[in-house]
Structures are given as C-alpha cells and as structure tokens.
Write a protein that holds these residues in place. Sequence first.
Motif, short mmCIF file in Angstrom:
data_model
loop_
_atom_site.label_atom_id
_atom_site.label_comp_id
_atom_site.label_asym_id
_atom_site.label_seq_id
_atom_site.Cartn_x
_atom_site.Cartn_y
_atom_site.Cartn_z
N UNK A 227 0.87 -1.18 0.00
CA UNK A 227 0.00 0.00 0.00
C UNK A 227 0.90 1.23 0.00
N UNK A 228 0.67 2.13 -0.94
CA UNK A 228 1.52 3.32 -1.04
C UNK A 228 0.72 4.60 -0.94
N UNK A 229 1.28 5.56 -0.22
CA UNK A 229 0.66 6.89 -0.15
C UNK A 229 1.72 7.90 0.23
N UNK A 230 1.41 9.15 0.03
CA UNK A 230 2.34 10.21 0.44
C UNK A 230 1.62 11.22 1.31
N UNK A 231 2.38 11.93 2.13
CA UNK A 231 1.80 12.98 2.96
C UNK A 231 0.71 12.44 3.84
N UNK A 232 -0.39 13.16 3.88
CA UNK A 232 -1.54 12.75 4.69
C UNK A 232 -2.05 11.35 4.36
N UNK A 233 -1.77 10.90 3.16
CA UNK A 233 -2.27 9.59 2.75
C UNK A 233 -1.33 8.45 3.12
N UNK A 234 -0.13 8.78 3.57
CA UNK A 234 0.78 7.72 3.97
C UNK A 234 0.23 6.93 5.18
N UNK A 235 -0.27 7.62 6.22
CA UNK A 235 -0.86 6.83 7.32
C UNK A 235 -2.07 6.00 6.88
N UNK A 236 -2.75 6.45 5.85
CA UNK A 236 -3.89 5.66 5.35
C UNK A 236 -3.39 4.39 4.67
N UNK A 237 -2.23 4.49 4.03
CA UNK A 237 -1.61 3.29 3.44
C UNK A 237 -1.27 2.31 4.57
#
Length: 366
Positions: A227-237
């Motif tokens: 699961x990959x995300x950056x910024x605010x979406x990293x914790x969602x990953x």
Amino acid sequence: EKAGYTHFMQKEIFEQPRAIIDTLAGRIKSGSPEVFLPDIGLEDEVFKSFDRVVMLACGTSYHAGLIGKFLFEGLARIPVEVDLGSEFRYRDPLVGPKDLVVAISQSGETADTLAALKEATSKGATALAICNVVGSSLTREASGTLYTHAGLEIGVASTKAFTTQLVALYLLALHMGRLRGNVSDEKGIELVDDLIKLPGLLQEVLDKEEEIKKIAEDYCQADDFLYLGRGLCYPIALEGALKLKEISYIHAEGYPAGEMKHGPIALIDEKMPVVVLANNTDVFEKVLSNMQEVSARGGKLIALTEEDNSAALALADSAVMIPAAPQTLAPVLLTIPLQLLAYHISVLRGTDVDQPRNLAKSVTVE
Ligand code: M6R
C-alpha cells in the motif's frame, strides 16, 4: 443485531456517515468558524499556549495520530510528535509541563497507551483523551476527553472508531488553530462546511461496495500486498495494510511512496498487487511517478483516485473512484475502500472477519 449485514465489521463500515454526524453534533455549525469543545476541560488560554503536542496511541489509533500531526501542524502551526504507547513509555521521554499529550484510543483500555499517558502526566504534561468508550480508564486518567461518538464497535478490526478519531482530531486542530490566530474566520467557515459535507461524501464511497468486491475477487489469491501513499495519505496506506493483514492474514505493508525506491521496489513483480492512494494532492505528480515505477516492473496497480484523474486511470489495472474533496479530508474518504477491500478479501478467503485469530478487541496487557 447485525441489522441485515453479514458481519459486524460490514455493519460498522456502513455506520460511518452516521458516526461522523454524531461526532460533529453540537461541536460545529454551518456558517460559523467556531468549534465548541467544552468537554476537553481546558480554558482557551491554556489550550492555545502549549509548546508542543504529543500524540500517543497503538495500532489503528496510532495511524489516526499520524494524520493528527499533519492537521495540528497545518492548522495550528504547533510542532507535533507521534509515538506508540509501547515505545514512549520505556524511553524516559522528554516531556513536561509545556506539552499537551493527546492519547487516542477506541477502547480507552489499551495498557500501553494508558501507561504512556501516565508517564507523560507524571512529568507534568497535560493530557487529553480521544476515546470512544465513556468512563473508560483512559478518560479517568486524562484531564479532559473528546469523545468520538462512533457507538459500540464490536468487530476486532477498527473501522468507524478510526474515521471518527480523524474527525475528532480535525476538530481539535481547527479549534487550536482558531485560538492561535492561524485560521481566519473565512477559512474556518470553509473548513467547518467541508466537515459538514463529509458524511454525504462518505456515503458516495460506500455505494461503490459492489465495485470494490469485484476488485477483491480479482486479487484475493495474492500472498502479499503493498500500500503506497504520500503525505496525509501515507498513514492511510499503513491503515489499509493493517486492516488487510489482521483479518485476511495476507502479508501487507504500507509504505510512504517515496521510500519505495529505498527497498520495497525489489519485491515488485506481476504477482504483487500495489494499492496506491492517487488522489489529487500537491504531491500527486510524485505519486504518479511511483505508479510508473510499479507498472514498469509488472506490478498490478489498484488506484484510489478521482474520476477526472486521467493520468492515474491510464496506469491503473483497477480503480476505485472517490468524490473530489478537500485535501485534508480525503484521507477519511480513502479509508472506506480500503476497509471494504480488506473485508471482501477476507470473506472470500473464509476467515473469521469479526474475530480474527490471535487478536483481542482491546489489548489490556503489554
Ligand atoms: O482501543 P484502542 O484504540 O486503544 O486499540 C488500539 C489497537 O489495539 C487497535 O487499533 C488494533 O490495532 C485494531 N485491531 C486495529 O484494527
């Protein structure tokens, strides 16, 4: 008791719009920039004058804390540290009277979070709890509690507790931002109105359950997920990966997309599904290049993005569309497809969704 749903987890996923409405009730009103939080038990003068915020939590609640850091730093311009209860309590932490500790817990009974909060208050910090269970141990230790009104959560995998924690953190950060003079009336009104729209947007994502179920059918045999995300979406990953591993027993890792080239890229081949949080943000171009890296190595891309994002859609093998939303609220929307994906994969694999092996709803031992 399951109100027509197959599992408590599924019921609780679908209760999220209501849980968020209940968590917002009485705390904001349309057209006003103010946030009303009398329950935190701190005078405005006190609440606005801390030097630092320290978030303490475990598991899913820790992921909420990681997002809280972005919200507090962004809206209140105050430095934030986030730590796991089990780490913080044993490292003779640097914490004191100028720190506001925010302990986040669904149950309010997690031993490590409780001990971490006690460690901080013994050194003079002020403690606030974000909690879902009225009168739980954590709320008795803290000077004030901001309750998430998610209602009883039975599924071991936390769902509605998490999204209401995000909303509670948003309210707290906005309140502090107002008091510290960082959020203008105009901006405050806009942020409040965004929050009011959130339950409706969430419902739009829930309506895509069938699509997500199809994606689950396509990938339920995989052995590993990234699961990959950056910024605010990293914790969602991180949260998406945790949800999948705890209920389906598939190995899954959440990673900040920019770190992929420092190691995990070696794992990618045509058998590896990669879930990418590819919504429109300031860092979308960077996410897009990470998607290209995955695609070039044959990895299967499952993208969560908006309908008009043709660049992401062109690369994705499968996609779930989320409605356009302000950047700071998108993490709440992106959580829903990840919960539903984990849920349907687990159902297809025949695991015990509500009572996964080896796990307890609240971890009252260290
Ligand atoms: O009750 P808490 O929020 O303190 O629980 C913390 C974790 O044990 C919990 O979030 C756990 O990770 C969940 N099973 C995640 O779905």
